[in-house]
Design a protein around this motif. Structure first.
Motif, PDB file in Angstrom:
ATOM      1  N   GLY A  27      48.569  53.725  48.438  1.00  0.00           N
ATOM      2  CA  GLY A  27      48.624  52.585  47.541  1.00  0.00           C
ATOM      3  C   GLY A  27      49.260  52.973  46.221  1.00  0.00           C
ATOM      4  O   GLY A  27      49.615  54.139  46.020  1.00  0.00           O
ATOM      5  N   LEU A  28      49.395  52.015  45.311  1.00  0.00           N
ATOM      6  CA  LEU A  28      50.042  52.285  44.026  1.00  0.00           C
ATOM      7  C   LEU A  28      49.399  53.455  43.292  1.00  0.00           C
ATOM      8  O   LEU A  28      50.048  54.283  42.685  1.00  0.00           O
ATOM      9  CB  LEU A  28      49.952  51.025  43.132  1.00  0.00           C
ATOM     10  CG  LEU A  28      51.280  50.320  42.868  1.00  0.00           C
ATOM     11  CD1 LEU A  28      51.813  49.733  44.159  1.00  0.00           C
ATOM     12  CD2 LEU A  28      51.107  49.247  41.803  1.00  0.00           C
ATOM     13  N   CYS A  29      48.077  53.532  43.366  1.00  0.00           N
ATOM     14  CA  CYS A  29      47.349  54.586  42.642  1.00  0.00           C
ATOM     15  C   CYS A  29      47.392  55.918  43.379  1.00  0.00           C
ATOM     16  O   CYS A  29      46.940  56.927  42.860  1.00  0.00           O
ATOM     17  CB  CYS A  29      45.903  54.170  42.441  1.00  0.00           C
ATOM     18  SG  CYS A  29      45.009  54.009  43.990  1.00  0.00           S
ATOM     19  N   CYS A  50      47.101  46.480  48.030  1.00  0.00           N
ATOM     20  CA  CYS A  50      48.056  47.409  48.624  1.00  0.00           C
ATOM     21  C   CYS A  50      47.823  47.453  50.131  1.00  0.00           C
ATOM     22  O   CYS A  50      46.702  47.699  50.562  1.00  0.00           O
ATOM     23  CB  CYS A  50      47.879  48.814  48.053  1.00  0.00           C
ATOM     24  SG  CYS A  50      48.220  48.901  46.290  1.00  0.00           S
ATOM     25  N   CYS A  63      41.759  46.793  43.095  1.00  0.00           N
ATOM     26  CA  CYS A  63      42.207  46.629  41.708  1.00  0.00           C
ATOM     27  C   CYS A  63      43.369  45.646  41.659  1.00  0.00           C
ATOM     28  O   CYS A  63      43.916  45.271  42.696  1.00  0.00           O
ATOM     29  CB  CYS A  63      42.567  47.969  41.077  1.00  0.00           C
ATOM     30  SG  CYS A  63      44.279  48.459  41.304  1.00  0.00           S
ATOM     31  N   MET A 106      37.920  51.422  41.871  1.00  0.00           N
ATOM     32  CA  MET A 106      39.212  52.099  41.695  1.00  0.00           C
ATOM     33  C   MET A 106      39.042  53.418  40.909  1.00  0.00           C
ATOM     34  O   MET A 106      38.395  53.434  39.857  1.00  0.00           O
ATOM     35  CB  MET A 106      40.152  51.156  40.930  1.00  0.00           C
ATOM     36  CG  MET A 106      41.590  51.579  40.922  1.00  0.00           C
ATOM     37  SD  MET A 106      41.964  52.603  39.518  1.00  0.00           S
ATOM     38  CE  MET A 106      43.419  53.431  40.091  1.00  0.00           C
ATOM     39  N   GLY A 154      47.009  45.948  43.168  1.00  0.00           N
ATOM     40  CA  GLY A 154      47.201  45.633  44.578  1.00  0.00           C
ATOM     41  C   GLY A 154      47.123  44.145  44.778  1.00  0.00           C
ATOM     42  O   GLY A 154      47.370  43.395  43.838  1.00  0.00           O
ATOM     43  N   CYS A 159      43.821  47.510  50.748  1.00  0.00           N
ATOM     44  CA  CYS A 159      42.913  47.725  49.625  1.00  0.00           C
ATOM     45  C   CYS A 159      43.155  46.649  48.568  1.00  0.00           C
ATOM     46  O   CYS A 159      44.290  46.379  48.194  1.00  0.00           O
ATOM     47  CB  CYS A 159      43.158  49.110  49.013  1.00  0.00           C
ATOM     48  SG  CYS A 159      42.109  49.408  47.572  1.00  0.00           S
ATOM     49  N   ARG A 165      36.699  53.652  51.905  1.00  0.00           N
ATOM     50  CA  ARG A 165      36.116  52.762  50.899  1.00  0.00           C
ATOM     51  C   ARG A 165      35.742  51.420  51.523  1.00  0.00           C
ATOM     52  O   ARG A 165      34.665  50.882  51.266  1.00  0.00           O
ATOM     53  CB  ARG A 165      37.117  52.530  49.749  1.00  0.00           C
ATOM     54  CG  ARG A 165      37.245  53.724  48.827  1.00  0.00           C
ATOM     55  CD  ARG A 165      37.853  53.359  47.479  1.00  0.00           C
ATOM     56  NE  ARG A 165      39.203  52.827  47.546  1.00  0.00           N
ATOM     57  CZ  ARG A 165      40.171  53.161  46.689  1.00  0.00           C
ATOM     58  NH1 ARG A 165      39.940  54.036  45.732  1.00  0.00           N
ATOM     59  NH2 ARG A 165      41.358  52.616  46.778  1.00  0.00           N
TER      60      ARG A 165
HETATM   61  S1  SF4 Z   1      46.363  50.497  43.421  1.00  0.00           S
HETATM   62 FE1  SF4 Z   1      44.859  51.740  44.524  1.00  0.00          FE
HETATM   63  S2  SF4 Z   1      42.880  50.786  44.067  1.00  0.00           S
HETATM   64 FE2  SF4 Z   1      44.454  49.311  43.446  1.00  0.00          FE
HETATM   65  S3  SF4 Z   1      44.657  47.975  45.247  1.00  0.00           S
HETATM   66 FE3  SF4 Z   1      46.218  49.588  45.450  1.00  0.00          FE
HETATM   67  S4  SF4 Z   1      45.229  51.210  46.681  1.00  0.00           S
HETATM   68 FE4  SF4 Z   1      43.617  49.845  45.950  1.00  0.00          FE
END
Ligand code: SF4
Lengths: 72, 655
Positions: free
Chosen positions: B75-77, B55, B50, B205, B53, B47, B87
């Motif tokens: 991912g981070l979020c 990510c 945002c 995001m 990433g 992903c 997505r």
């Molecule tokens: S933090 Fe979430 S939205 Fe941002 S790149 Fe990583 S997975 Fe994607």
């Protein structure tokens, strides 16, 4: 063009005479311009209700899968 | 280094790959060997939506024993593998839908201007199709002037793109039961652009983080493509340039002529290529070509532009997607004119090694280093003349040794759904009935829609041909578009003679009686909308259920590569069709998405996806699905009876 008849064996093994191919041999030089046969607006609209009846004639007026179904 | 023979099954392509290698020309085939695809991206597990990433959460090589551990892939979020894959997939649909639909919008704009008499060169070529579409849009016909009807039709078509609410007009063409399914799921497209924009919003995001919900919107946008943008493109093009009727032509690089000025029109939209094709036959242009030492002018197509000018005028096809660089390598292409979609940027580098002028024409699609001649539809004929003149003037500049492969194969094309209807019954009794009857009695086992691109990650044309030949052998009639149609054409499958050579007895007998090829070329990739219409006619004619999901039919894109293919696949699935894709599939990193696309969709949408790399297995999956549908319809017995041999029949008769 006179119809060409050919001899074939039926499923029961009997020899039968049937209508042979109706198209001419070889590659056609021209496009099969069948749509040009519809010469005026009346003929075109009439064809839509016959040939393209699936969409342009009320399903109640012909025997398709959607006959008598309530309108979507 | 793999052998050239492993890269393609097409002899002309092999010849040109050898020439390219000998002359030090790098092609997509070479780059595919040097650079392997990213394993994380190809399974949809990356992903970059945002700046926290990108990510990357690759699927574990082995299934983790602890399901809780599996859930921790995020991912981070916190976006899960499901959300990320959905997505990415939805964005592919948005891009594919946008490509087809922006093509449709361009046609609609030209259509309105042509109807108003503002642009010379374009006029109504198919009056009957105009009335057909007028009825779809609720435009009054009566005794009105054709010009007024055309303006209304064009404006209604254009309004479909920016519509904010209600339903797209062509949705009403689908079987009634299908429409009910869409309404129940709330996935009837409200407007074409709106559905694309909503995907981009939902995949931003922190917005839609439920993969099932994301894929409902993916379905709605895909339907806005198949039953919207693509269908608008097909229908308006038919009105402007003529609905395809059967014609003969030739295909493969051997259609180029050493003694002629050769122009290749490549891309997707027919607006300019129609004009170039017409101008190339102008005596003034031919004379000009002769004045520089050429014998005449040859215009050949590539990719879907090729399908457009083939279907309506019989212009020959030089090749499909993976042959674009190789066409220039012949040394005989004086100009390659491109518009939009599927145009490799490397064409500019290959063209530099020869004398070929690479001419971009769309303000939306320029290439650094190419010559840009902007196509102005208000002055289309002069733009076309300017381009043809450029090619003629370039003819004396040929530098390299010209080598044009010998391969050119006869093809029969032009099978719009209207033409199939006519061929099956004639003008007074046009009907899909004979097709349905032959499916019911088992001579034809079912219908296969085999479409899509080429992909340099698999042997060129090989999977296309294996799938199609397997289907034919098993009495499945094939409807084709795009690069698959071209692969079939090159292999001799688009002629009536192919029936006795490749088909099972039942299908061969039907094709021989009607005098049609067993593989029906229905056009370009926007013309997949014609396949939807043909399948709908089968449903509406009766005897094979009352929804597209009831018909013994399946779809396949054996060598897909573009985002448009994903959009097409999703609109077939959302229309109730079982659809198999080859090569790679961009959600394999998510167990949830696999289950949704490969299983759950069948419950909700009536159609589902499958992914299979082996072309024989792809065909097997399609045939198994067709047999499942035959069984559900209670017509599996009919097929068994057809397979009785003569001796058994005689015994039955005697009993
Ligand atoms: S933090 Fe979430 S939205 Fe941002 S790149 Fe990583 S997975 Fe994607």
């Amino acid at each position: 063009m006179t119809d060409k008849m050919i001899k074939k064996q039926s499923f029961t093994g009997k020899k039968v005479e049937i209508l042979g191919e109706t198209y001419e041999p070889g590659m056609p030089a021209e496009k099969g311009q069948w749509r040009k046969k519809l010469r005026n607006r009346k003929a075109m609209l009439k064809y839509l209700q016959s040939g393209e009846r699936y969409w342009y004639l009320d399903a109640d007026q012909w025997c398709g899968s959607e006959r008598r179904k309530s309108k979507a | 280094m793999s052998e050239i023979g492993d890269k393609t099954v097409d002899a002309a392509t092999r010849t040109m790959l050898e020439k390219a290698a000998g002359e030090g020309i790098e092609t997509v085939f070479d780059r595919a060997e040097k650079m392997k695809p990213c394993p994380i991206g190809s399974e949809g597990s990356c992903c970059r939506n945002c700046a926290m990433g990108p990510c990357r959460i690759p699927a574990p090589k082995k299934k983790p024993k602890d399901p809780e551990k599996a859930k921790k892939r995020m991912g981070l979020c916190g976006a899960t593998a499901e959300t990320i894959a959905a997505r990415n997939f939805a964005r592919m649909i948005a891009s594919g839908c946008a490509a087809h639909s922006d093509h449709g919008r361009g046609v609609a704009e030209v259509f309105v201007a042509a109807a108003k008499g503002e642009i010379p060169g374009y006029s109504i070529q198919d009056e009957q199709k105009l009335y057909q579409v007028a009825m779809d849009f609720g435009v009054e016909i009566g005794e009105r002037d054709i010009k007024d009807i055309a303006i209304d039709v064009g404006e209604k078509a254009l309004a479909e793109f920016g519509r904010q609410e209600g339903e797209l007009a062509f949705i009403k063409r689908a079987p009634l039961k299908r429409q009910e399914i869409w309404r129940k799921l709330n996935i009837v497209p409200r407007g074409i652009d709106r559905e694309v924009v909503e995907i981009m919003h939902r995949t931003h995001m922190g917005v839609d983080q439920d993969y099932r919900n994301l894929m409902l919107q993916g379905s709605r946008a895909a339907l806005a493509d198949g039953w919207g943008g693509s269908m608008v493109a097909t229908e308006l093009q038919d009105i402007l340039f003529g609905t395809p009727v059967p014609l003969v032509s030739k295909i493969n690089l051997g259609v180029l002529k050493e003694e002629d000025v050769n122009l290749i029109v490549h891309g997707h939209e027919p607006l300019l290529s129609e004009m170039i094709a017409a101008v190339s036959q102008d005596p003034e242009m031919i004379q000009m070509a002769q004045s520089v030492g050429a014998k005449g002018i040859t215009v050949a197509g590539m990719c879907c532009t090729a399908n457009e000018i083939l279907m309506r005028h019989g212009f020959p096809i030089a090749g499909n997607f993976l042959q674009q660089e190789l066409a220039i390598t012949t040394g005989a292409v004086d100009a390659m004119i491109v518009d939009v979609q599927c145009i490799m940027e490397n064409l500019v580098n290959v063209a530099k090694c020869y004398h070929t002028k690479l001419i971009t024409t769309s303000p939306k699609a320029k290439i650094d280093g190419a010559t840009h001649v902007e196509f102005d539809e208000h002055d289309a004929i002069n733009t076309a003349k300017r381009i043809v003149r450029t090619a003629i003037e370039n003819f004396p500049n040929r530098t390299s040794k010209v080598l044009i492969p010998d391969e050119r194969t006869d093809i029969v094309a032009g099978f719009s759904h209207e033409t199939i209807n006519y061929l099956l019954g004639g003008i007074f009794r046009a009907s899909y009935r004979p097709l349905n009857d032959n499916i019911i009695n088992g001579r034809i086992r079912g219908i296969g829609g085999v479409v899509g691109c080429n992909n340099a990650r698999t042997t060129h044309d090989s999977s296309h041909l294996t799938v199609v030949k397997e289907l034919l052998k098993n009495d499945v009639i094939v409807l084709t578009t795009g690069c698959n149609a071209m692969a079939c054409g090159k292999a001799g499958l688009l002629t009536p003679e192919a029936a006795s050579k490749y088909c099972g007895e039942g299908l061969a007998s039907v094709c021989e009686t009607v005098g049609i090829p067993p593989v029906l070329h229905m056009g370009s990739c926007v013309d997949n909308s014609r396949i939807l219409m043909a399948a709908t006619a089968v449903v509406k004619d009766g005897g094979l259920g009352d929804d597209l999901s009831d018909v013994p039919a399946a779809g396949c894109a054996p060598e897909w590569m573009s985002e448009k293919a994903i959009s097409i696949g999703q609109y077939f699935v959302a229309s109730g069709v079982f659809t198999v894709f080859g090569v790679t599939f961009p959600i394999m990193g998510s167990e949830g998405m696999k289950d949704l696309l490969f299983n759950e969709f069948e419950e909700t949408l009536g159609g589902k996806w499958a992914f299979e790399k082996d072309p024989e297995k792809m065909a097997k999956l399609m045939i198994e699905h067709i047999d499942k549908k035959r069984k559900a319809l209670g017509i599996d017995k009919a097929r068994e009876r057809v397979l009785y041999d003569m001796e058994m029949r005689q015994k039955l008769d005697a009993a």
